[in-house]
Design an enzyme around this catalytic site. Structure first.
Site, mmCIF file in Angstrom:
data_model
loop_
_atom_site.group_PDB
_atom_site.id
_atom_site.type_symbol
_atom_site.label_atom_id
_atom_site.label_comp_id
_atom_site.label_asym_id
_atom_site.label_seq_id
_atom_site.Cartn_x
_atom_site.Cartn_y
_atom_site.Cartn_z
ATOM 1 N N ASP A 372 -1.394 14.863 12.337
ATOM 2 C CA ASP A 372 -0.342 15.767 11.922
ATOM 3 C C ASP A 372 -0.844 17.181 12.204
ATOM 4 O O ASP A 372 -2.030 17.448 12.097
ATOM 5 C CB ASP A 372 -0.075 15.578 10.421
ATOM 6 C CG ASP A 372 1.105 16.402 9.979
ATOM 7 O OD1 ASP A 372 2.128 16.358 10.667
ATOM 8 O OD2 ASP A 372 0.974 17.099 8.956
ATOM 9 N N ASP A 576 -1.895 15.113 5.485
ATOM 10 C CA ASP A 576 -2.456 15.711 4.280
ATOM 11 C C ASP A 576 -2.087 14.915 3.035
ATOM 12 O O ASP A 576 -2.360 15.321 1.932
ATOM 13 C CB ASP A 576 -2.107 17.194 4.152
ATOM 14 C CG ASP A 576 -0.608 17.414 4.109
ATOM 15 O OD1 ASP A 576 0.119 16.414 4.013
ATOM 16 O OD2 ASP A 576 -0.176 18.571 4.187
ATOM 17 N N ASP A 580 3.304 13.197 4.077
ATOM 18 C CA ASP A 580 3.055 12.260 5.166
ATOM 19 C C ASP A 580 2.907 10.833 4.669
ATOM 20 O O ASP A 580 2.644 9.932 5.454
ATOM 21 C CB ASP A 580 1.749 12.627 5.903
ATOM 22 C CG ASP A 580 1.826 13.994 6.534
ATOM 23 O OD1 ASP A 580 2.931 14.380 6.942
ATOM 24 O OD2 ASP A 580 0.790 14.667 6.621
#
Lengths: 696, 141
Positions: A372, A576, A580
């Protein structure tokens, strides 16, 4: 969940301590058993020495010492005290229609013991048949001692892995300086409650988790995160219990105590991982269930065949015992758990928390890794770098900023926070106008009504979709995106008014970590909600070639699924941990970047306690090392047994006259246990490839 | 040490009566067949957990040299509570591990300790003591 789970005041230390004591007692008892068995075994071997050398007596040994009766007396405690657990284990397994290593050890040594006992009591029966009245007590003693030694090594290995947990627990200081009625009072940590204010002086450990309310300092969190560099802490920053305060003094408000603290959660996760098993282990367990009955069948068959060939019951019995003992798969049972325990303990030491053995197993097989962007590759603390009023806008800068700040202050998006902070810093008046009908459109932006005007702040793409002509924006947006800025446009009543460029600086560790991942042969993909151009610029900066951009948070999981369906799996997702989490769960391995205080640790398969991306290649390296270690162990465990069975069954005897003494079978088996355990302990020397990484 | 012992005194052919040879062969074969059936054959049994109010399945397991009962039957899709009562001082039994649930439970001596497990799919889930010496099976059907 244990019904006895510790209350808020009671840390996990209490429970683990009790367990530790019991395990330590077990080790002490086992060590004593091994010592006693070893001494008696040496004596029994001494006693059987003349016989082994084919002599009737040795000059220095008294006659009584070499008597079978002496050997019987010496061997009996080895069997019934030192080796008791094998027999109780075998009986317990037998009752459940289950055969395991205890079955083989107990059957092998039991039969050898009974045969020897018979010979000792009625030697004339054998002598009448023209057979030597040999006893095999030394075989029984040696086998039991060696297997016990294997067991002790296993217990030691367990002890060393729980050592990692104990070291973690010892990090917590015993007391805290709590402010009571404004006065500092020293109280035991167990008496600290959520909401207390705690003072910390330089050089002291922070007792529990909390948030700094006053003062500032540098805090060393390496013991929890593996990060070597101290982290700056000021009012509003979270501090973790058990970390070390370096230079300054501060006061913090307690947010978590007892079993809720980060430390306690880490300990719990490590314990969970150590009590899970891998697919390999599952397979090994099933194999053992089949293997043992087959070996027993072979052993009986060897007895029958040799009895039919030779008519010699003693010879047939020796083959039977040899087969039982050499086939013992006890090393097989050790093969995976020892490696898993050592590896997960090692991980914890480096701030890598594996939630299960499967996570450790799968991480080594990964082919694709999805990172990400925000918060993972970047610091996740975006700042406004550009603000421009647009041609065609009618509002003065102050008004525009106030409207934007009013709207964005309602949003929790990191970009919104950055814009609010910037706008507020530019405004003299801190009063913001009231917002009505506020709405956040995921992945697009926010909208609301302020003083009768409709205000929207969001991505250029959103306004395209809404049918607002953004053609005049294109050159500006392109310029910002090429500079890796995220772009937010302000539209008031359908008019393009302003444009923000927001930069989220990369973590200094990102590029090196990506390089590390590529070196490990992984296919690295970056996932981002940003515009394609922005995302591509960021990706290029860290060396990622494949970018999946303009992904809304809700679609992240489906992106992972698509990758898996395209056969690029197993896929890992690094995020994180909070927004997510669906993607983390969808991925074969979800890796959460803990910032040290995230409770979202539980949502992932692997948690990096530090926010340092270098932990990802380290975790994968560790996993590969562990799996390679397990494969070697399985080889050590199986090779001896499988190769030994035909020799033990006497297949080579007619050709070569070779006959495997059961004692050698016992030594071979013990050697396989020793190889397995020492091989697993080699993992303790694991060091992730050092990347030159400052903290971020 | 007789590593690979020469045949000499031990290796001796003895003429056994044919009847004895036949008997040994038959007993041996029966023993093989029986132990294969015992260890690998299908065996019923197992104790079903009782249903309590609130849909929880409960069972108490006595830990004394082994788990009694050691084969526990529960229904799929319902939460369960396993209460272990340990009376055996052997430290090997001080811990019970459910590897498929990633759960380990410490069992203090002479006390009952409960473990709650979430609803589970049908299958066979083994559990064992800390040293993997004593085993039990949770059968979810």
């Amino acid at each position: 969940m244990s019904a006895r789970s510790p209350g808020p005041a009671e840390g996990p230390a209490v429970l683990v301590d009790g367990m530790e004591r019991e395990l330590a007692r077990e080790r002490t008892l086992l060590r004593r058993k091994v010592s006693v068995a070893a001494v008696l075994t040496v004596l029994v071997m001494g006693s059987s020495l003349p016989h082994m050398l084919g002599l009737h007596s040795l000059p220095l040994l008294p006659f009584w010492f070499t008597s079978p009766w002496t050997q019987l007396i010496l061997t009996t405690p080895v069997l019934f005290w030192c080796g008791r657990d094998f027999f109780t284990g075998a009986v317990s397994a037998f009752r459940q229609h289950f055969a395991d290593m205890n079955t083989l050890v107990a059957a092998g040594t039991g039969i050898a013991y009974l045969t020897s006992l018979f010979t000792t009591l009625f030697p004339q029966v054998l002598i009448a048949e023209g057979l030597p009245a040999d006893v095999y007590y030394e075989t029984v003693a040696v086998i039991l001692t060696l297997v016990l030694l294997g067991r002790l090594l296993e217990a030691r290995a367990r002890g060393q892995t729980s050592e990692a947990i104990r070291r973690l627990l010892q990090l917590q200081p015993p007391s805290a300086r709590v402010l009571r009625d404004g006065q500092p009072v020293e109280v035991p940590v167990s008496m600290v409650v959520v909401g207390d204010l705690v003072q910390v002086r330089p050089g002291e450990k922070i007792p529990v988790d909390g948030e700094v309310s006053e003062g500032s300092s540098w805090v060393e969190e390496s013991m929890l995160t593996g990060e070597p560099t101290p982290v700056a802490k000021a009012a509003g920053d979270a501090v973790i219990g058990a970390s070390m305060n370096r230079s300054g003094s501060f006061t913090f408000r307690v947010s978590r105590v007892g079993a809720d603290t980060v430390l306690a959660q880490i300990v719990e996760l490590v314990r969970q991982a150590q009590s899970s098993r891998t697919q390999v282990q599952r397979l090994a367990d099933q194999v053992v269930g089949w293997f043992v009955p087959v070996v027993i069948a072979l052993a009986i068959a060897a007895f029958v065949v040799w009895f039919l060939i030779s008519g010699n019951p003693v010879l047939a019995m020796l083959f039977l015992v040899s087969v039982l003992v050499i086939a013992c798969p006890c090393a097989l049972g050790l093969a995976t758990p020892t490696s898993i325990m050592v590896a997960s303990g090692k991980g914890a030491e480096n701030g890598l928390i594996f939630r299960s053995a499967e996570a450790l197993e799968t991480a080594g097989k990964l082919r694709t890794i999805v990172l990400d962007k925000t918060g993972t590759l970047t610091r996740g603390q975006p700042e406004v770098t550009d603000f421009e009023r647009l041609a065609g806008g009618v509002l003065p800068a102050d008004t525009l900023l106030a409207l934007t700040a009013a709207l964005e202050s309602r949003s929790e998006h990191p970009l919104a926070e950055a814009i609010t902070t910037y706008a507020r810093s530019q405004l003299k008046d801190s009063e913001l106008p009231a917002v009505e009908d506020f709405e956040a459109v995921a992945g697009r932006g926010v909208q609301g009504a302020i003083g009768g005007q409709q205000v929207r702040v969001g991505t250029p793409r959103w306004f395209d979709e809404l049918g607002i002509n953004t053609a005049s924006l294109k050159p500006l947006v392109e310029r910002l995106e090429v500079a890796a800025r995220s772009v937010a446009v302000v539209v008031v009543d359908g008019r393009l008014e302003g444009c923000f460029g927001v930069a989220d600086p990369l973590k200094s560790s990102s590029a090196a970590a990506v390089a590390g991942l590529r070196r490990l042969g992984l296919h690295v993909v970056m996932l981002s909600g940003d515009a394609r151009r922005t995302a591509e610029v960021v990706a290029a900066q860290v060396g990622i070639e494949r970018v999946i951009a303009e992904v809304r948070p809700a679609d992240k999981a489906s992106v992972i699924r698509k990758l898996q369906e395209q056969g690029e799996g197993p896929v890992a997702m690094v995020g994180d941990g909070i927004n997510d989490s669906p993607a983390l769960a969808q991925a074969d391995v979800g890796i959460a970047m803990g910032t040290g205080t995230d409770v979202a640790i539980a949502a992932s398969d692997i948690t990096l306690i530090s926010g340092n991306l270098a932990g990802v290649p380290a975790a994968i390296e560790l996993s590969r090392a562990a799996m390679a270690n397990i494969r070697q162990n399985l080889f050590f465990a199986f090779a001896y047994n499988v190769a030994g069975i035909p020799i033990a069954a006497g297949l080579l005897f007619p050709l070569t006259g070779w006959l495997l003494n059961p004692m050698i079978a016992g030594a071979a088996m013990a050697f396989s246990s020793v190889s397995v355990v020492s091989n697993a302990l080699r993992l303790r020397n694991f060091r992730p490839a050092r990347l030159p990484l400052p903290t971020t | 040490m007789q590593i690979l012992a020469a045949a000499a005194p031990l290796w001796r052919t003895i003429d056994q009566p044919v009847a004895l040879k036949g008997l040994v062969a038959i007993v041996g074969l029966l023993l093989i067949a029986w132990q294969l059936w015992w260890f690998l054959g299908r065996h019923g049994g197992g104790v079903a957990a009782r249903q309590s109010e609130a849909g929880l399945q409960e069972i108490t397991i006595l830990v004394d040299g082994g788990y009694a009962p050691s084969r526990i039957k529960v229904k799929a899709g319902q939460p369960m509570r396993l209460a272990f009562h340990r009376v055996d001082p052997s430290s090997c039994l001080a811990q019970v591990i459910f590897p498929d649930f990633h759960k380990s439970l410490d069992l203090p001596l002479d006390a009952t300790t409960s473990l709650e497990l979430p609803p589970t799919k049908a299958g066979v889930y083994p559990f064992h003591c800390g040293m993997n010496m004593v085993r039990g099976v949770l059968e979810v059907e």
